[in-house]
Scaffold this motif. Structure first.
Motif, PDB file in Angstrom:
ATOM      1  N   PHE A 187      -4.793  -2.106 -14.708  1.00  0.00           N
ATOM      2  CA  PHE A 187      -3.453  -1.642 -14.363  1.00  0.00           C
ATOM      3  C   PHE A 187      -3.392  -0.983 -12.988  1.00  0.00           C
ATOM      4  O   PHE A 187      -2.402  -0.332 -12.655  1.00  0.00           O
ATOM      5  CB  PHE A 187      -2.955  -0.672 -15.435  1.00  0.00           C
ATOM      6  N   ALA A 188      -4.431  -1.146 -12.186  1.00  0.00           N
ATOM      7  CA  ALA A 188      -4.398  -0.653 -10.813  1.00  0.00           C
ATOM      8  C   ALA A 188      -3.291  -1.368 -10.040  1.00  0.00           C
ATOM      9  O   ALA A 188      -2.962  -2.526 -10.304  1.00  0.00           O
ATOM     10  CB  ALA A 188      -5.749  -0.874 -10.129  1.00  0.00           C
ATOM     11  N   ARG A 189      -2.713  -0.686  -9.063  1.00  0.00           N
ATOM     12  CA  ARG A 189      -1.561  -1.228  -8.342  1.00  0.00           C
ATOM     13  C   ARG A 189      -1.939  -2.312  -7.340  1.00  0.00           C
ATOM     14  O   ARG A 189      -1.091  -3.091  -6.932  1.00  0.00           O
ATOM     15  CB  ARG A 189      -0.838  -0.087  -7.617  1.00  0.00           C
ATOM     16  N   ALA A 190      -3.200  -2.372  -6.944  1.00  0.00           N
ATOM     17  CA  ALA A 190      -3.628  -3.359  -5.951  1.00  0.00           C
ATOM     18  C   ALA A 190      -5.116  -3.629  -6.159  1.00  0.00           C
ATOM     19  O   ALA A 190      -5.832  -2.793  -6.734  1.00  0.00           O
ATOM     20  CB  ALA A 190      -3.377  -2.841  -4.532  1.00  0.00           C
ATOM     21  N   PRO A 191      -5.624  -4.790  -5.675  1.00  0.00           N
ATOM     22  CA  PRO A 191      -7.047  -5.097  -5.856  1.00  0.00           C
ATOM     23  C   PRO A 191      -7.977  -4.035  -5.284  1.00  0.00           C
ATOM     24  O   PRO A 191      -9.012  -3.726  -5.873  1.00  0.00           O
ATOM     25  CB  PRO A 191      -7.211  -6.431  -5.119  1.00  0.00           C
ATOM     26  N   GLU A 192      -7.611  -3.440  -4.122  1.00  0.00           N
ATOM     27  CA  GLU A 192      -8.503  -2.441  -3.533  1.00  0.00           C
ATOM     28  C   GLU A 192      -8.571  -1.175  -4.378  1.00  0.00           C
ATOM     29  O   GLU A 192      -9.614  -0.514  -4.437  1.00  0.00           O
ATOM     30  CB  GLU A 192      -8.087  -2.106  -2.095  1.00  0.00           C
ATOM     31  N   GLU A 193      -7.448  -0.836  -5.058  1.00  0.00           N
ATOM     32  CA  GLU A 193      -7.478   0.314  -5.959  1.00  0.00           C
ATOM     33  C   GLU A 193      -8.346   0.000  -7.173  1.00  0.00           C
ATOM     34  O   GLU A 193      -9.118   0.845  -7.632  1.00  0.00           O
ATOM     35  CB  GLU A 193      -6.066   0.682  -6.399  1.00  0.00           C
TER      36      GLU A 193
END
Length: 434
Positions: A187-193
């Motif tokens: 559920f991270a907002r972006a791949p880097e997160e």
């Protein structure tokens, strides 16, 4: 080899069996599959049965899948549509086994992006799956193989929970690790997160399996232990004992696979490198979007630079999921050509690129002497730390591929011990599943 056989019902039961069957259809048709994903904040917000990603030549198609074995209604359908909006997804599918006089659901849900699929005849289910446009099967028999593989996965997770309730510190850490890998980072907002969260969890458990083995030996649990000596750990590697330790090894590779998938997603989102600056929507300030990327380990930076150079890198996460949990993390050296052709057929990566795809763990997680090894006088060339139970799934895969009817000796391997090594792995898997 043992005469014991693990059988699967031709008509899967409602619940876990049915979920595994639907997931196996997606897995066997070349999707990357994630299962039983739960968001907690801190109470449960939603639980996703299956999330499937197909990495095509132009884009990644992501689909949320809900499975219902019993009675259902339009409330269930709108719940899934709500989840799709929450996750910003265009595609969803609702699988069930009876219409319950709601055939109009297909027409009503289609504008909302939700497909309705009824499997009231499981003999025709794979054909209907293909007709609906979800994908075709290079080898239909792989569907049952993936159902067995999911059976191992589920039993591993349940065993960890059981041992945690018994007071094992190693199992407690493993349970937390599984939630971080399977749920938290999804559920991270972006791949880097997601990558930042994964590497944090990965760094907290560098030697989860060995640390738990020390606890079983009678010492304290220590996931950062400097030692490599443990009788329980060695027994697990040699004989496939201690399934709770094999479950931990599975989680360690699950974490690496999750990092590789996030790397693929990141490389697709940023083909030219990380974004440095971006103007806010109101045009009043700049945001430094690449911050999370720059705090990731140098090994990741080197790995993703290598990844972007590969022509079919978008299929690498799917390939590695197949290699680990379907092929058992190994290939037979005396049949390399045949094995790579099959891996190519199932993964969508050309056969001559399979050796490069197999470098991924060495690129992202470099270790001394590399990840692939040959354990003695055998044709098995394997990835280190793959649970022997999953190697048994891979050995069974060879029985399918080579149509071995009577015994593994029909392979006529170049090494004297290959057939017995494969047999030992199959027995380990069968004993665990039974």
């Amino acid at each position: 080899m043992s005469n014991k056989v693990v059988t699967l019902p031709e008509i899967p039961k409602a619940g876990e069996d049915l979920e595994d069957y639907i997931a196996a259809l997606f897995q066997a048709s070349g999707h990357f599959v994630e299962k039983q994903i739960i968001e907690r904040d801190p109470a449960d917000i939603l639980e996703l049965d299956i999330f499937a990603t197909y990495y095509g030549p132009d884009e990644a198609l992501r689909r949320l899948i809900e499975v219902k074995g019993g009675r259902w209604g339009f409330t269930d359908l709108f719940k899934v549509v709500g989840w799709m909006q929450y996750l910003d997804l265009e595609h969803g599918a609702f699988f069930m086994t009876q219409w319950d006089d709601r055939e109009s659901a297909t027409r009503k849900m289609k504008p909302l992006g939700l497909d309705i699929v009824c499997f009231d005849d499981f003999e025709a289910a794979p054909q209907l799956f293909t007709e609906k446009g979800y994908g075709s099967f290079a080898e239909p028999r792989l569907i049952s193989l993936w159902r067995h593989s999911y059976g191992v996965e589920r039993k591993f997770v349940k065993l960890i929970h059981q041992q945690e309730r018994a007071g094992h510190e190693g199992a407690k850490a493993a349970k937390t690790y599984h939630r971080q890998i399977n749920n938290g980072t999804f559920f991270a907002r972006a791949p880097e997160e997601s990558l930042a969260l994964l590497y944090e969890a990965y760094g907290d458990h560098p030697k989860l399996t060995l640390g738990y083995a020390l606890e079983i030996d009678g010492e304290g649990f220590d996931p950062h232990t400097p030692t490599s000596d443990s009788p329980s750990y060695q027994a697990m590697l040699r004989a496939g004992s201690h399934p709770e330790l094999q479950a931990c090894m599975y989680l360690e590779h699950r974490a690496r696979l999750a990092i590789l998938k996030a790397a693929v997603d990141y490389a697709l989102a940023h083909p030219d490198g990380p974004p440095e600056f971006r103007m806010s929507e109101d045009g009043k300030f700049f945001s430094f979007q690449g911050l999370n990327y720059h705090v990731l380990p140098g090994t990741f930076h080197d790995g993703i630079a290598w990844l972007r150079e590969q022509p079919n890198f978008a299929r690498y996460a799917t390939f590695w999921q197949q290699f680990l949990w379907g092929w058992g993390g190994f290939y037979l050296k005396d049949r390399t050509g045949e094995e790579f052709e099959w891996m190519a057929k199932y993964s969508g990566i050309p056969a001559d690129e399979i050796p490069t795809a197999l470098e991924a763990f060495d690129r992202f997680f470099p270790i001394s002497n590399g990840w692939l090894t040959t354990p003695g006088p055998t044709d098995i060339h394997m990835l280190k730390m793959v649970p022997m139970i999953f190697q048994g799934i891979g050995a069974h895969q060879r029985r399918i591929q080579y149509n071995l009817v009577k015994s593994l000796s029909e392979l006529q391997p170049s090494s004297w011990y290959t057939a017995s090594d494969l047999s030992k792995r199959i027995n380990c898997a069968v004993d665990f599943l039974l």
